[in-house]
Design a protein around this motif. Structure first.
Motif, PDB file in Angstrom:
ATOM      1  N   VAL A 800       0.835  -1.204   0.000  1.00 16.60           N
ATOM      2  CA  VAL A 800       0.000   0.000   0.000  1.00 16.60           C
ATOM      3  C   VAL A 800       0.870   1.255   0.000  1.00 16.60           C
ATOM      4  CG1 VAL A 800      -1.650   1.357   1.345  1.00 16.60           C
ATOM      5  CG2 VAL A 800      -1.997  -1.101   1.062  1.00 16.60           C
ATOM      6  N   MET A 801       1.910   1.252   0.802  1.00 10.13           N
ATOM      7  CA  MET A 801       2.779   2.426   0.868  1.00 10.13           C
ATOM      8  C   MET A 801       3.567   2.615  -0.427  1.00 10.13           C
ATOM      9  SD  MET A 801       4.235   2.298   4.755  1.00 10.13           S
ATOM     10  CE  MET A 801       5.070   3.856   4.517  1.00 10.13           C
ATOM     11  N   THR A 802       3.808   1.541  -1.141  1.00 13.09           N
ATOM     12  CA  THR A 802       4.553   1.640  -2.397  1.00 13.09           C
ATOM     13  C   THR A 802       3.667   2.114  -3.537  1.00 13.09           C
ATOM     14  OG1 THR A 802       6.086  -0.106  -1.716  1.00 13.09           O
ATOM     15  CG2 THR A 802       5.939   0.349  -4.078  1.00 13.09           C
ATOM     16  N   PHE A 803       2.482   1.532  -3.664  1.00 12.45           N
ATOM     17  CA  PHE A 803       1.626   1.823  -4.819  1.00 12.45           C
ATOM     18  C   PHE A 803       0.572   2.901  -4.533  1.00 12.45           C
ATOM     19  CE2 PHE A 803       3.214  -2.488  -5.613  1.00 12.45           C
ATOM     20  CZ  PHE A 803       3.735  -2.322  -6.883  1.00 12.45           C
ATOM     21  N   LYS A 804       0.395   3.264  -3.266  1.00 14.30           N
ATOM     22  CA  LYS A 804      -0.507   4.365  -2.872  1.00 14.30           C
ATOM     23  C   LYS A 804      -1.879   4.271  -3.564  1.00 14.30           C
ATOM     24  CE  LYS A 804       3.455   7.433  -2.151  1.00 14.30           C
ATOM     25  NZ  LYS A 804       3.542   7.107  -0.723  1.00 14.30           N
ATOM     26  N   PRO A 805      -2.605   3.198  -3.323  1.00 16.67           N
ATOM     27  CA  PRO A 805      -3.873   2.989  -4.040  1.00 16.67           C
ATOM     28  C   PRO A 805      -5.034   3.838  -3.533  1.00 16.67           C
ATOM     29  CG  PRO A 805      -3.538   1.233  -2.458  1.00 16.67           C
ATOM     30  CD  PRO A 805      -2.311   2.086  -2.404  1.00 16.67           C
ATOM     31  N   PHE A 806      -4.874   4.477  -2.356  1.00 16.32           N
ATOM     32  CA  PHE A 806      -5.997   5.236  -1.802  1.00 16.32           C
ATOM     33  C   PHE A 806      -6.036   6.669  -2.329  1.00 16.32           C
ATOM     34  CE2 PHE A 806      -5.083   2.451   2.101  1.00 16.32           C
ATOM     35  CZ  PHE A 806      -5.816   1.396   1.565  1.00 16.32           C
ATOM     36  N   GLY A 807      -5.060   7.042  -3.095  1.00 13.14           N
ATOM     37  CA  GLY A 807      -5.013   8.408  -3.620  1.00 13.14           C
ATOM     38  C   GLY A 807      -3.802   9.161  -3.117  1.00 13.14           C
ATOM     39  N   PRO A 808      -3.623  10.404  -3.574  1.00 15.94           N
ATOM     40  CA  PRO A 808      -2.453  11.201  -3.177  1.00 15.94           C
ATOM     41  C   PRO A 808      -2.551  11.682  -1.733  1.00 15.94           C
ATOM     42  CG  PRO A 808      -3.944  12.513  -4.521  1.00 15.94           C
ATOM     43  CD  PRO A 808      -4.477  11.120  -4.548  1.00 15.94           C
ATOM     44  N   GLU A 809      -1.427  11.963  -1.155  1.00 15.22           N
ATOM     45  CA  GLU A 809      -1.362  12.447   0.217  1.00 15.22           C
ATOM     46  C   GLU A 809      -1.561  13.967   0.280  1.00 15.22           C
ATOM     47  OE1 GLU A 809       1.538   9.777   2.777  1.00 15.22           O
ATOM     48  OE2 GLU A 809       2.587  10.551   1.002  1.00 15.22           O
ATOM     49  N   GLY A 810      -1.914  14.458   1.467  1.00 12.93           N
ATOM     50  CA  GLY A 810      -1.841  15.881   1.740  1.00 12.93           C
ATOM     51  C   GLY A 810      -3.087  16.683   1.515  1.00 12.93           C
TER      52      GLY A 810
END
Length: 825
Positions: A800-810
């Protein structure tokens, strides 16, 4: 790297997870306000299920495994119509303390008495054959003399030893009735019934009910054992094996362990739950959910008009796994919220808001994993798939209703605000907190290393997977410490094999079997089978009887142990045989002589070797085709081989179907194909690792272990769903993957650990079984769950941390705003 999908949330109601979460939140509030209605409905359903299920019968005949329209089963039924059952009880014996062993005068008298007792007292017996009454052929001036071997008992030991010489000179008896060295002999009990017969036809006492002790083969085996244990046969060592004792023993063990293993699992799980929660509700609630789920499953079986079979023995343990998992997540969240808020009703609502949807999804995926087995052509497995899937869904419904009722009892508001220490203790204590934080920090710091290590392990497991053998051996069901396994192996090495395969020759016309061309075809296939000495221990056919008659007409000269050369001579021999009182021929030919059977006595061994034997004989028939007849393979041994083939194929397809079905559900749930497939990696990894390890250690994947894959993926996906949905929930609040991981691990990590620990130790209860197949099943499934926990704690967050499937951060969190508004309301 980022895998973007439509996994965001919004007030427009487009987020399935948010909609479901709010729905379960309302269920929690309604259950609290109407607890007595919920409890009354649950009790009413329980009573109805108990009433419907009370009439369910137990049936473990082949009828529950094969459909009557199945070609292999139809062929066997066709064979049974002409030749009867091919199931036997085989008793090899030796008398080491007596001079001349089985040929001692006293021993032979005892065997004569034993033969009579077995014929008269044992239910479902068609014929008992021993040295005391075996049909013997000798020439006389006007024809043949056919008589029971000891019809006129010899007057002295020398006379009996002369009979020994005659018997050992007859190939028909050597290897079947007497060993080649004459040191051991046997009693062969042929059955009039078979494991395929309907339940109502295999009751020893029609008024005695359908308990195992009153059914074939149990009633038959019990009586045989009772007769053999009588003091008048002391001094003779018996080795009892064959279809009857093998089936009876496995029926008894399974029926006994269905109760003992289930009860032990209940006790172990209950103790673990009390250890982790230290509250009666932490034990009573989950156990009530599991117990009622089992009753509901039995009710479904009864409502559908089915019977219980040995597959049902797996259900209690599996429902413990599912019911306890849901319950642990619910109770863990409730305790944390109750300690934080001090309001029982609000804690119930928030608990179901947070874990109701994951519990639903895990139940659906687990039901899909079990339901995938419904494609099996074996009735017992396809039915098990249906009622186990129904039991899983019942466990979920009870978890979000009945369990919530248990949680509603007590003061709504606590008298004082909980201290920070008490709040931490409600979440598992400082040790749990520190351990879970260490895991999340490790993944953050060593994310790349975790992924590289996972890839390496996958590669090694993939190589092991390529070495995996699919093979089964029925004897391996039994422990090496148990007598039946060692007895069967011992008898197979000395005598004629205890597993039966039958080649059925059909001429299509009455008296066709008497044609020399047909007899030679039977003879050459029999000769080919006799070459496979590593599997085939003894063969029997009409050819043996005709050769014996021909040899008898030529003063016992071994050179004349051959087939008659003409149809006329064969017909004369057979007519003379029947007129002289011969009765054994009906074992090998149909009443109109249109069909004949070639029976192969094979040793119990790996299914691959038995299939290899059938393939070799099939290849021979292709190279040297029959011209005067047609041939097909049948018999209980062949039916068993077909059953294993069905199980193997159906479980492989079932696993693939379960994987695809669960993957589709994940993609639809998160409305993102990349995220759905990403979630499946941690679920696939424990199965691949377990199967790969089996390949490296040369542990074959048999028909019992094949159940591991679909069951394991159905159970292991539960933890992944809980973790991913919580991770996603926390991320949408803070828009930071690292922070969301810490929060997710603290929120759901303890429940994941507890459920996995409970399931691992629950499945390790199988190691107390006296059946080796159950022991290995328990160990492998427990190992798979442990690997699934490791994968969910380390591999899934790293992905999950590598591919970031939940969307962009911030970005600003709309979920956080929704949460604040919902709490305020």
């Amino acid at each position: 790297m980022s895998l973007q999908g439509a996994s965001g949330t919004g007030r427009n109601g487009g987020d399935y997870i948010e909609l479901l979460s709010r729905f379960f939140e309302r269920i929690g509030g309604w259950s609290y306000d109407h607890r007595w209605i919920v409890l009354g409905v649950c009790l009413a359903i329980l009573g109805l299920s108990a009433a419907v299920g009370s009439g369910v019968r137990f049936d473990n005949s082949f009828e529950v495994y094969f459909d009557r329209n199945d070609p292999a089963y139809a062929d066997y039924l066709d064979y049974r119509d002409d030749f009867g059952s091919d199931e036997v009880s085989y008793i090899m014996y030796e008398a080491p303390d007596y001079a001349h062993g089985p040929w001692n005068m006293e021993v032979m008298r005892k065997i004569e008495k034993l033969t009579l007792a077995l014929e008269e007292e044992v239910p479902f017996v068609k014929e008992v054959t021993s040295l005391a009454n075996v049909e013997f052929i000798e020439p006389i001036p006007d024809g043949l003399k056919i008589y029971d071997l000891l019809e006129e008992f010899p007057e002295n030991q020398d006379g009996l030893l002369e009979i020994r010489r005659k018997v050992l000179a007859k190939p028909l008896y050597v290897g079947g009735l007497v060993s080649a060295d004459g040191e051991r002999a046997s009693v062969i009990i042929e059955m009039e019934k078979s494991s395929i017969d309907p339940l109502e036809e295999i009751m020893a006492d029609p008024e005695g009910g359908t308990g195992l002790a009153n059914l074939y083969p149990q009633a038959t085996n019990n009586k045989i054992e009772e007769v053999l244990a009588r003091p008048e046969y002391r001094g003779i060592k018996f080795y009892h094996t064959g279809d009857v004792p093998l089936n009876a023993v496995i029926n008894s063990i399974t029926a006994d362990e269905m109760t003992t293993l289930g009860a032990t699992s209940f006790v172990v799980v209950a103790l673990l739950l009390y250890f982790f929660f230290r509250r009666p509700i932490g034990v009573v609630g989950p156990m009530a959910v599991v117990g009622l789920s089992i009753v509901l499953s039995i009710g479904i079986v009864g409502a559908l008009g089915w019977e219980l079979d040995l597959m049902f023995g797996m259900l209690p343990t599996l429902l413990i796994a599912v019911g306890v998992a849901n319950s642990v997540h619910i109770i863990s969240e409730f305790r944390a919220y109750h300690a934080e808020l001090g309001d029982r009703r609000e804690a119930v609502r928030r608990t179901l808001y947070l874990v109701g949807t994951p519990c639903l999804l895990t139940s659906l995926t687990t039901a899909a994993g079990f339901g995938a087995m419904s494609i099996a052509p074996i009735k017992a497995i396809s039915r098990f798939a249906i009622y186990s899937a129904a039991g899983v869904l019942a466990a979920f419904l009870l978890s979000v209703t009945l369990l919530m009722v248990f949680l509603t009892f007590g003061r709504r508001k606590v008298a004082r605000e909980r201290t920070e220490k008490e709040k931490i203790q409600a979440k598992g204590g400082r040790i749990f907190k520190d351990a879970l934080l260490w895991v999340s920090h490790f993944v953050v710091r060593r994310r790349v290393a975790v992924l590289i290590a996972s890839v390496l392990v996958f590669v090694v497991s993939g190589v092991g997977l390529s070495r995996l053998r699919v093979d089964s051996n029925f004897l391996n069901e039994f422990s090496e410490q148990g007598p039946i396994r060692n007895t069967t192996k011992y008898v197979d090495e000395i005598m004629g094999g205890t597993s039966s395969f039958v080649y059925l020759f059909d001429t299509g016309e009455p008296d066709g079997i008497k044609e020399p061309a047909v007899l030679r075809e039977i003879e050459r296939l029999q000769a080919e089978a006799d070459k496979l000495t590593h599997i085939v221990k003894k063969t029997y056919s009409i050819v043996d009887i005709l050769k014996d008659i021909n040899q008898s007409f030529h003063d016992g000269d071994p050179a004349y142990f051959v087939l008659p050369e003409t149809r006329e001579l064969a017909a004369q021999y057979l007519l003379l045989y029947e007129m002289s009182g011969g009765e054994e021929l009906i074992e090998y030919v149909s009443h109109d002589y249109s069909r004949a059977s070639l029976q192969l006595g094979c040793k119990w061994t790996e299914s691959s070797l038995l299939a290899e034997m059938a393939d070799e004989l099939g290849a021979y028939l292709e190279a040297e085709p029959l011209e005067a007849s047609t041939v097909s393979i049948t018999g209980i041994g062949s039916l068993w081989l077909k059953l294993i083939d069905y199980i193997t194929a159906s479980q492989i397809y079932g696993f693939l179907l379960a994987f695809v079905a669960i993957a589709i559900m994940m993609c639809l749930l998160f409305r993102s194909v990349p995220l759905g497939l990403l979630v499946m990696i941690p679920n696939l990894s424990p199965v691949v690792l377990t199967l790969g390890g089996m390949g490296w250690f040369d542990v074959p994947l048999d028909y019992v272990r094949l159940l591991i894959a679909p069951v394991a993926i159905g159970i292991s996906v539960d933890d992944t769903i809980h973790h991913v949905t919580r991770y996603r929930y926390e991320f949408l609040k803070c828009r930071d993957y690292q922070q969301a991981l810490h929060a997710s691990m603290m929120g759901v990590g303890r429940a994941l650990f507890i459920t996995s620990t409970v399931l691992i130790l629950g499945f390790l209860v199988f190691t107390t079984s006296i059946m080796d197949s159950q022991v290995t099943f328990g160990v492998l499934l427990a190992s798979t769950i442990l690997l699934a926990l490791i994968s969910d704690f380390f591999l899934m967050p790293a992905l999950v941390m590598t591919f970031k499937p939940f969307g962009p951060e911030g970005k600003t969190s709309e979920v956080k705003v929704q949460e604040e508004e919902r709490v305020a309301a």
